[in-house]
Design a protein around this motif. Structure first.
Motif, PDB file in Angstrom:
ATOM      1  N   GLU A  79       0.831  -1.203   0.000  1.00 42.64           N
ATOM      2  CA  GLU A  79       0.000   0.000   0.000  1.00 42.64           C
ATOM      3  C   GLU A  79       0.870   1.259   0.000  1.00 42.64           C
ATOM      4  OE1 GLU A  79      -3.477   0.462  -0.136  1.00 42.64           O
ATOM      5  OE2 GLU A  79      -3.284  -1.601  -0.840  1.00 42.64           O
ATOM      6  N   GLU A  80       1.970   1.188   0.756  1.00 35.83           N
ATOM      7  CA  GLU A  80       2.857   2.341   0.838  1.00 35.83           C
ATOM      8  C   GLU A  80       3.593   2.595  -0.478  1.00 35.83           C
ATOM      9  OE1 GLU A  80       2.462   0.535   4.947  1.00 35.83           O
ATOM     10  OE2 GLU A  80       2.801  -0.213   2.919  1.00 35.83           O
ATOM     11  N   SER A  81       4.055   1.534  -1.115  1.00 38.18           N
ATOM     12  CA  SER A  81       4.811   1.719  -2.360  1.00 38.18           C
ATOM     13  C   SER A  81       3.912   2.217  -3.485  1.00 38.18           C
ATOM     14  CB  SER A  81       5.506   0.415  -2.777  1.00 38.18           C
ATOM     15  OG  SER A  81       4.568  -0.568  -3.168  1.00 38.18           O
ATOM     16  N   ALA A  82       2.659   1.759  -3.494  1.00 40.72           N
ATOM     17  CA  ALA A  82       1.729   2.216  -4.532  1.00 40.72           C
ATOM     18  C   ALA A  82       1.482   3.719  -4.414  1.00 40.72           C
ATOM     19  CB  ALA A  82       0.409   1.454  -4.423  1.00 40.72           C
ATOM     20  N   GLU A  83       1.270   4.197  -3.194  1.00 39.32           N
ATOM     21  CA  GLU A  83       1.068   5.634  -3.004  1.00 39.32           C
ATOM     22  C   GLU A  83       2.321   6.413  -3.392  1.00 39.32           C
ATOM     23  OE1 GLU A  83       0.073   8.929   0.500  1.00 39.32           O
ATOM     24  OE2 GLU A  83      -0.048   6.779   0.961  1.00 39.32           O
ATOM     25  N   GLU A  84       3.471   5.901  -2.990  1.00 36.29           N
ATOM     26  CA  GLU A  84       4.726   6.592  -3.290  1.00 36.29           C
ATOM     27  C   GLU A  84       4.968   6.676  -4.797  1.00 36.29           C
ATOM     28  OE1 GLU A  84       9.507   6.312  -2.223  1.00 36.29           O
ATOM     29  OE2 GLU A  84       8.098   4.888  -1.334  1.00 36.29           O
ATOM     30  N   MET A  85       4.756   5.572  -5.488  1.00 43.73           N
ATOM     31  CA  MET A  85       4.979   5.551  -6.928  1.00 43.73           C
ATOM     32  C   MET A  85       4.080   6.547  -7.650  1.00 43.73           C
ATOM     33  SD  MET A  85       4.350   2.445  -9.647  1.00 43.73           S
ATOM     34  CE  MET A  85       2.623   2.324  -9.208  1.00 43.73           C
ATOM     35  N   ARG A  86       2.805   6.519  -7.329  1.00 39.72           N
ATOM     36  CA  ARG A  86       1.854   7.361  -8.043  1.00 39.72           C
ATOM     37  C   ARG A  86       2.065   8.843  -7.729  1.00 39.72           C
ATOM     38  NH1 ARG A  86      -3.593   4.478  -6.464  1.00 39.72           N
ATOM     39  NH2 ARG A  86      -4.468   6.310  -7.518  1.00 39.72           N
ATOM     40  N   SER A  87       2.375   9.143  -6.476  1.00 42.89           N
ATOM     41  CA  SER A  87       2.625  10.534  -6.096  1.00 42.89           C
ATOM     42  C   SER A  87       3.890  11.062  -6.756  1.00 42.89           C
ATOM     43  CB  SER A  87       2.743  10.650  -4.568  1.00 42.89           C
ATOM     44  OG  SER A  87       1.536  10.271  -3.938  1.00 42.89           O
ATOM     45  N   LYS A  88       4.953  10.255  -6.754  1.00 39.57           N
ATOM     46  CA  LYS A  88       6.208  10.697  -7.353  1.00 39.57           C
ATOM     47  C   LYS A  88       6.080  10.845  -8.869  1.00 39.57           C
ATOM     48  CE  LYS A  88       9.598   9.224  -3.922  1.00 39.57           C
ATOM     49  NZ  LYS A  88      10.769   8.372  -3.630  1.00 39.57           N
ATOM     50  N   ALA A  89       5.306   9.975  -9.490  1.00 41.19           N
ATOM     51  CA  ALA A  89       5.082  10.108 -10.931  1.00 41.19           C
ATOM     52  C   ALA A  89       4.390  11.432 -11.239  1.00 41.19           C
ATOM     53  CB  ALA A  89       4.256   8.938 -11.448  1.00 41.19           C
ATOM     54  N   ALA A  90       3.378  11.755 -10.462  1.00 40.45           N
ATOM     55  CA  ALA A  90       2.658  13.016 -10.666  1.00 40.45           C
ATOM     56  C   ALA A  90       3.566  14.213 -10.412  1.00 40.45           C
ATOM     57  CB  ALA A  90       1.437  13.077  -9.752  1.00 40.45           C
ATOM     58  N   HIS A  91       4.443  14.110  -9.423  1.00 36.94           N
ATOM     59  CA  HIS A  91       5.392  15.191  -9.156  1.00 36.94           C
ATOM     60  C   HIS A  91       6.338  15.393 -10.342  1.00 36.94           C
ATOM     61  CE1 HIS A  91       4.605  16.688  -5.156  1.00 36.94           C
ATOM     62  NE2 HIS A  91       4.470  15.456  -4.688  1.00 36.94           N
ATOM     63  N   GLY A  92       6.652  14.311 -11.058  1.00 37.44           N
ATOM     64  CA  GLY A  92       7.505  14.432 -12.241  1.00 37.44           C
ATOM     65  C   GLY A  92       6.874  15.318 -13.302  1.00 37.44           C
ATOM     66  N   VAL A  93       5.554  15.193 -13.458  1.00 41.80           N
ATOM     67  CA  VAL A  93       4.821  16.053 -14.391  1.00 41.80           C
ATOM     68  C   VAL A  93       4.801  17.486 -13.874  1.00 41.80           C
ATOM     69  CG1 VAL A  93       2.551  16.537 -15.372  1.00 41.80           C
ATOM     70  CG2 VAL A  93       3.413  14.184 -15.321  1.00 41.80           C
ATOM     71  N   ALA A  94       4.541  17.643 -12.585  1.00 39.16           N
ATOM     72  CA  ALA A  94       4.467  18.980 -11.996  1.00 39.16           C
ATOM     73  C   ALA A  94       5.803  19.701 -12.074  1.00 39.16           C
ATOM     74  CB  ALA A  94       4.006  18.875 -10.543  1.00 39.16           C
ATOM     75  N   ASP A  95       6.903  18.970 -11.930  1.00 34.86           N
ATOM     76  CA  ASP A  95       8.223  19.590 -12.026  1.00 34.86           C
ATOM     77  C   ASP A  95       8.365  20.359 -13.334  1.00 34.86           C
ATOM     78  OD1 ASP A  95       9.083  18.622  -9.584  1.00 34.86           O
ATOM     79  OD2 ASP A  95      10.188  16.924 -10.428  1.00 34.86           O
ATOM     80  N   VAL A  96       7.944  19.727 -14.426  1.00 30.17           N
ATOM     81  CA  VAL A  96       8.119  20.330 -15.749  1.00 30.17           C
ATOM     82  C   VAL A  96       7.080  21.414 -16.011  1.00 30.17           C
ATOM     83  CG1 VAL A  96       8.125  19.893 -18.241  1.00 30.17           C
ATOM     84  CG2 VAL A  96       9.191  18.248 -16.669  1.00 30.17           C
ATOM     85  N   LEU A  97       5.804  21.080 -15.809  1.00 37.81           N
ATOM     86  CA  LEU A  97       4.734  21.995 -16.224  1.00 37.81           C
ATOM     87  C   LEU A  97       4.532  23.160 -15.266  1.00 37.81           C
ATOM     88  CD1 LEU A  97       2.039  19.481 -17.535  1.00 37.81           C
ATOM     89  CD2 LEU A  97       3.909  20.599 -18.780  1.00 37.81           C
TER      90      LEU A  97
END
Length: 335
Positions: A290-308
């Motif tokens: 459960e913890e890794s799923a939240e971490e993966m999805r949040s970090k992926a979204a942050h990758g988009v936010a970093d750029v845009l």
């Protein structure tokens, strides 16, 4: 002011609550899709500024149709769904999440090693069939002083090496990209792939899927392994030549295998692995908690936010050569 369009090309979660939390911004419109083919991805993502991707193909054909895309982030470690060269050519940043499941995958790999060493799955199946007899598991060997060979020595196998040392396992590894001092600090000897196969009682595969690693473990490597050895794969199915592995198992030139991944997923109902007692299978779940799923999805979204939103390169930028084509601010937390 126009909004940035962020398309989730595909996902297998119950919702997108973690992505929505990170990308909850007046300048971002999050658009869910469930694409399976190139054509579906093109239709959904043609005007996307950013893409979150799981399994849908982001091929060169797809990338050439993207009109505004600035960043593609893959859920997870591997980026084999994305044509990196095509993305770089178009000035699109590609990112992943390489550090979200280090403990989960190393734990799962250890569990599979112990399962094969103690023949837990085999014993369980026999007991449930009415056979109360330890002799069905023979031979079982003491784990101490046996050798674990790691194919790939990134963060996950490095953590695994730390975990197995107290069990008395010797650890060797093959990875042409890891400096020797890194391995030496963990008490691990870097050796050739041939030596890993020849010396190991357990060969555990941790290489990413690339053109270079596809079929890395093939007939030649399997023939070099001990007859009583086991192959463990928690990386990507195509890194192992499945036909060669099936052949080795049928010939009895290998004791067995424990696989969390397959060449084609989900595994087809008539696959030979399903009828082999020497093979333990799990459904590509090594990454999951459960913890890794939240971490993966949040970090992926942050990758988009970093750029845009920040105008920065994503923290986990994969195609670093894209910096020659697109100028963004450095990311202070860059991986």
């Amino acid at each position: 002011m126009p909004k940035w369009k962020v398309v989730v090309s595909d996902w297998e979660y119950q919702d997108l609550r973690y992505e929505e939390k990170v990308l909850d911004h007046e300048q971002i419109e999050l658009i869910p899709a469930q694409c399976k083919t190139e054509e579906e991805v093109i239709r959904a993502c043609r005007e996307a500024d950013g893409i979150l991707n799981q399994y849908a193909p982001i091929s060169g054909k797809v990338i050439r149709e993207l009109q505004r895309c600035r960043v593609i982030v893959r859920y997870g470690v591997g980026v084999n769904t994305i044509d990196l060269d095509a993305a770089t050519e178009r000035g699109i940043c590609v990112a992943n999440v390489p550090d979200y499941c280090v403990d989960e995958v190393s734990d799962h790999t250890l569990a599979l090693i112990l399962d094969k060493a103690r023949k837990i799955s085999l014993a369980d199946a026999c007991v449930k069939q009415g056979k109360w007899d330890f002799k069905v598991t023979q031979p079982v060997y003491r784990l101490q002083n046996r050798t674990l060979g790691l194919v790939g020595f990134g963060k996950i196998p490095q953590r695994l090496a730390e975990k197995v040392k107290p069990l008395g396992l010797r650890v060797i590894a093959y990875d042409p990209y890891v400096p020797e001092p890194v391995a030496e600090a963990l008490g691990v000897a870097l050796v050739s792939l041939e030596e890993v196969c020849r010396r190991s009682d357990f060969v555990s595969v941790h290489a990413p899927l690339t053109a270079e690693t596809k079929g890395l473990i093939g007939r030649e490597q399997l023939r070099q392994m001990k007859k009583e050895a086991y192959l463990i794969n928690t990386s990507r199915g195509p890194v192992v030549d499945e036909n060669a592995l099936i052949e080795a198992l049928r010939e009895g030139s290998l004791a067995g295998a424990a696989l969390d991944v397959a060449g084609e997923e989900p595994i087809r109902p008539d696959h030979p692995f399903l009828s082999m007692k020497s093979v333990t299978l799990t459904p590509h779940m090594a990454w999951y908690s459960e913890e890794s799923a939240e971490e993966m999805r949040s970090k992926a979204a942050h990758g988009v936010a970093d750029v845009l939103l920040k105008g920065e390169y994503p923290k986990y930028l994969v195609n670093r050569k894209v910096k020659e084509r697109v100028k963004l601010k450095p990311n202070a937390l860059a991986y």
